[in-house]
Design a protein around this motif. Structure first.
Motif, PDB file in Angstrom:
ATOM      1  N   ASP A 111      36.803  42.632  36.042  1.00  0.00           N
ATOM      2  CA  ASP A 111      37.246  43.790  35.258  1.00  0.00           C
ATOM      3  C   ASP A 111      36.490  43.915  33.941  1.00  0.00           C
ATOM      4  O   ASP A 111      35.322  43.538  33.859  1.00  0.00           O
ATOM      5  CB  ASP A 111      38.761  43.752  35.073  1.00  0.00           C
ATOM      6  N   HIS A 133      41.919  52.603  41.085  1.00  0.00           N
ATOM      7  CA  HIS A 133      42.963  51.695  40.624  1.00  0.00           C
ATOM      8  C   HIS A 133      44.301  52.144  41.213  1.00  0.00           C
ATOM      9  O   HIS A 133      44.556  53.350  41.323  1.00  0.00           O
ATOM     10  CB  HIS A 133      43.100  51.734  39.097  1.00  0.00           C
ATOM     11  N   HIS A 159      43.789  46.258  41.527  1.00  0.00           N
ATOM     12  CA  HIS A 159      44.980  45.712  40.869  1.00  0.00           C
ATOM     13  C   HIS A 159      46.085  45.445  41.888  1.00  0.00           C
ATOM     14  O   HIS A 159      46.347  44.309  42.216  1.00  0.00           O
ATOM     15  CB  HIS A 159      45.464  46.579  39.703  1.00  0.00           C
ATOM     16  N   HIS A 189      35.175  44.271  40.724  1.00  0.00           N
ATOM     17  CA  HIS A 189      35.684  45.275  39.775  1.00  0.00           C
ATOM     18  C   HIS A 189      35.122  44.994  38.395  1.00  0.00           C
ATOM     19  O   HIS A 189      35.378  43.945  37.802  1.00  0.00           O
ATOM     20  CB  HIS A 189      37.208  45.281  39.728  1.00  0.00           C
ATOM     21  N   ALA A 243      33.306  50.512  38.225  1.00  0.00           N
ATOM     22  CA  ALA A 243      34.477  51.354  38.463  1.00  0.00           C
ATOM     23  C   ALA A 243      34.354  52.778  37.938  1.00  0.00           C
ATOM     24  O   ALA A 243      35.335  53.515  37.930  1.00  0.00           O
ATOM     25  CB  ALA A 243      35.703  50.680  37.875  1.00  0.00           C
ATOM     26  N   HIS A 292      33.696  47.161  34.641  1.00  0.00           N
ATOM     27  CA  HIS A 292      33.483  48.398  33.868  1.00  0.00           C
ATOM     28  C   HIS A 292      32.358  48.187  32.867  1.00  0.00           C
ATOM     29  O   HIS A 292      32.278  47.144  32.237  1.00  0.00           O
ATOM     30  CB  HIS A 292      34.735  48.767  33.068  1.00  0.00           C
TER      31      HIS A 292
END
Ligand SMILES: [Zn+2]
Length: 490
Positions: A346, A255, A292, A98, A158, A100
């Motif tokens: 993330d 998510h 998550h 994951h 993502a 971004h």
């Protein structure tokens, strides 16, 4: 290169019988290879989870030919290059499942007193709307450099606002990845900026899939279906996105169940908890990856297990944005029921790092404390989550995630000749509990040497840092937000 081995070389290269070849009266052919990584400790993550001391990995082109004891491998193969890997750890490239791009440009801009939904509304409402395609490309290159230099070879991105620019713009770094288009059609629990209607989401997502269905950069980068999820998607968007992922043979990534407010809002709207809701829509499946997943009831874990859906755990974000991980997380229960759980680093403004060895550390130690049970998780559990489980979550378990003959040569080499690795009774414990990504020295992706001696060979790191600093300054000015902090900066 190490010297000829046991007469194999002579036969192979037609020098006539000498040494062992002649004496044995047989001509075993040494197989040609490009590279042998020789003499290190190999964490294979193969079926039996072998850890091989004085081991070797050999590959040709993009494919691993063999993994085994150094002596055996060197007898069987003759490589163009043999690297001395004594005091090195050789393992599968890590999978950051994951990540971004666009958030990188606002690293450090989110006030620390905003967690959960408030954090999301702040960064998306104030900053994300100001992003240009160039911001996404350079934000992407920075986080990819960060995660590459700490051992990641494959990432699951993502969703970008400008996915075509992003996939083409970051391809030059030479990493493997799945990328998609950021899409949502509901404003529940959050901002509505950049929200689109359902038809636009579906049409644009499909256009991206069509363009990149066969991959980009020699197939290293491929398209997947990304939606935001987390209460921000209609039932139709969920159902049709899943169908689209099936039609195009890719994964559906979203998510889910990050915060309690999402559970409450989903129940109010649908009567179901988040995972139950997706189950009721028929969306849970083996090609679905849910990010998550802190707030899950027992029956929801059963649904995940039954469907074979994947869970992507992002401990660093969950801790920093107070998702209630310490009191609510159910990852040990997911493992016990056979749910595939991988881990991700993330984004740069909620995690705020992409070093997967640090993420592994958190994933391994947190359950020990929140279950008050040291036997609930192990260093090995974390390594699986960062390798083979990540590969499964991305639908790539046949290609990557372990060092085995026939898989792609996505390999990292870590330097264990460093204080934090000494003494070195257990390479596995030292990796997860003592080291960090700074130990990663060499990275191969698809057989290509991408980083050597910590120098990235595919892109100019300084150029990317300078460009990103410049673009981020302009973004700060456009957004008009202040830089948070509690102490005077003079
Ligand atoms: Zn995310």
């Amino acid at each position: 290169m190490r010297g000829p081995v046991n007469g194999l070389v002579c036969a192979r290269f037609g020098d006539g019988p000498t040494g062992d070849c002649g004496q044995q009266g047989e001509r075993k052919l040494a197989e040609r290879a490009d590279v042998i990584l020789s003499g290190g400790t190999v964490i294979t993550v193969d079926e039996t989870r072998r850890v091989i001391r004085d081991g070797a990995v050999v590959f040709r082109g993009s494919d691993i030919l063999a993994v085994g004891k150094r002596e055996d491998v060197e007898q069987r193969y003759e490589a163009v290059e043999t690297r001395d890997c004594r005091h090195k750890l050789i393992m599968p490239g890590l999978v950051n499942s994951h990540l971004h791009f666009y958030h990188t440009m606002h690293r450090g801009l989110a006030p620390e007193d905003l967690g959960g939904v408030l954090w999301s509304n702040y960064v998306h409402g104030n900053i994300a709307t100001q992003l240009t395609p160039e911001d996404e490309i350079y934000g992407g290159l920075i986080i990819l450099l960060e995660t590459l230099k700490s051992g990641t070879t494959t990432y699951l991105e993502a969703g970008s606002y400008n996915p075509a620019a992003a996939i083409e713009g970051v391809s030059r770094i030479g990493m493997r990845g799945l990328m998609g288009r950021r899409s949502f059609d509901q404003s529940i629990l959050g901002h509505s900026m950049l929200m689109e209607d359902t038809d636009t989401c579906l049409r644009e997502n499909e256009a991206f899939l069509k363009t990149y269905r066969n991959g980009y950069n020699g197939g290293l980068l491929k398209a997947c279906v990304d939606v935001v999820g987390q209460g921000r998607c209609s039932d139709r968007l969920y159902v049709e996105s899943k169908k689209m992922a099936d039609d195009y043979g890719t994964i559906f990534n979203l998510h889910l169940a990050a915060v309690q407010e999402e559970v409450t809002a989903t129940r109010a709207r649908t009567g179901y908890r988040p995972v139950e809701h997706l189950d009721s829509l028929g969306v849970l499946d083996t090609n679905v990856s849910l990010v998550h997943m802190i707030h899950c009831a027992d029956r929801e874990i059963d649904m995940l297990a039954r469907a074979g859906a994947n869970v992507i755990h992002c401990p660093s974000t969950a801790l920093k944005l107070n998702y209630e991980l310490s009191s609510k997380a159910r990852f040990p229960e997911m493992w016990a029921r056979g749910v595939n759980v991988s881990i991700g680093g993330d984004a740069s403004d909620c995690s705020n790092f992409a070093d997967m060895i640090r993420v592994m550390y958190l994933a391994a130690v947190l359950p020990k404390d929140y279950r008050n049970d040291p036997a609930i998780s192990y260093a090995e559990t974390a390594i699986e989550m960062a390798t083979i489980n990540g590969a499964k979550a991305m639908g790539m378990a046949d290609e990557i995630g372990s060092l085995e003959a026939g898989k792609r040569a996505d390999i990292i080499v870590l330097d264990m000749w460093r204080p934090e690795w000494v003494p070195n009774y257990s390479e596995i414990q030292n990796l997860v509990y003592s080291a960090d990504g700074a130990s990663v020295e060499t990275v191969y992706i698809n057989g290509r040497l991408v980083m050597d001696g910590r120098k990235v060979l595919t892109v100019d790191e300084n150029e990317i840092i300078e460009k990103c600093l410049d673009l981020s300054q302009r973004l700060l000015e456009r957004s008009g937000v202040g830089v948070p902090g509690r102490w005077p900066v003079i």
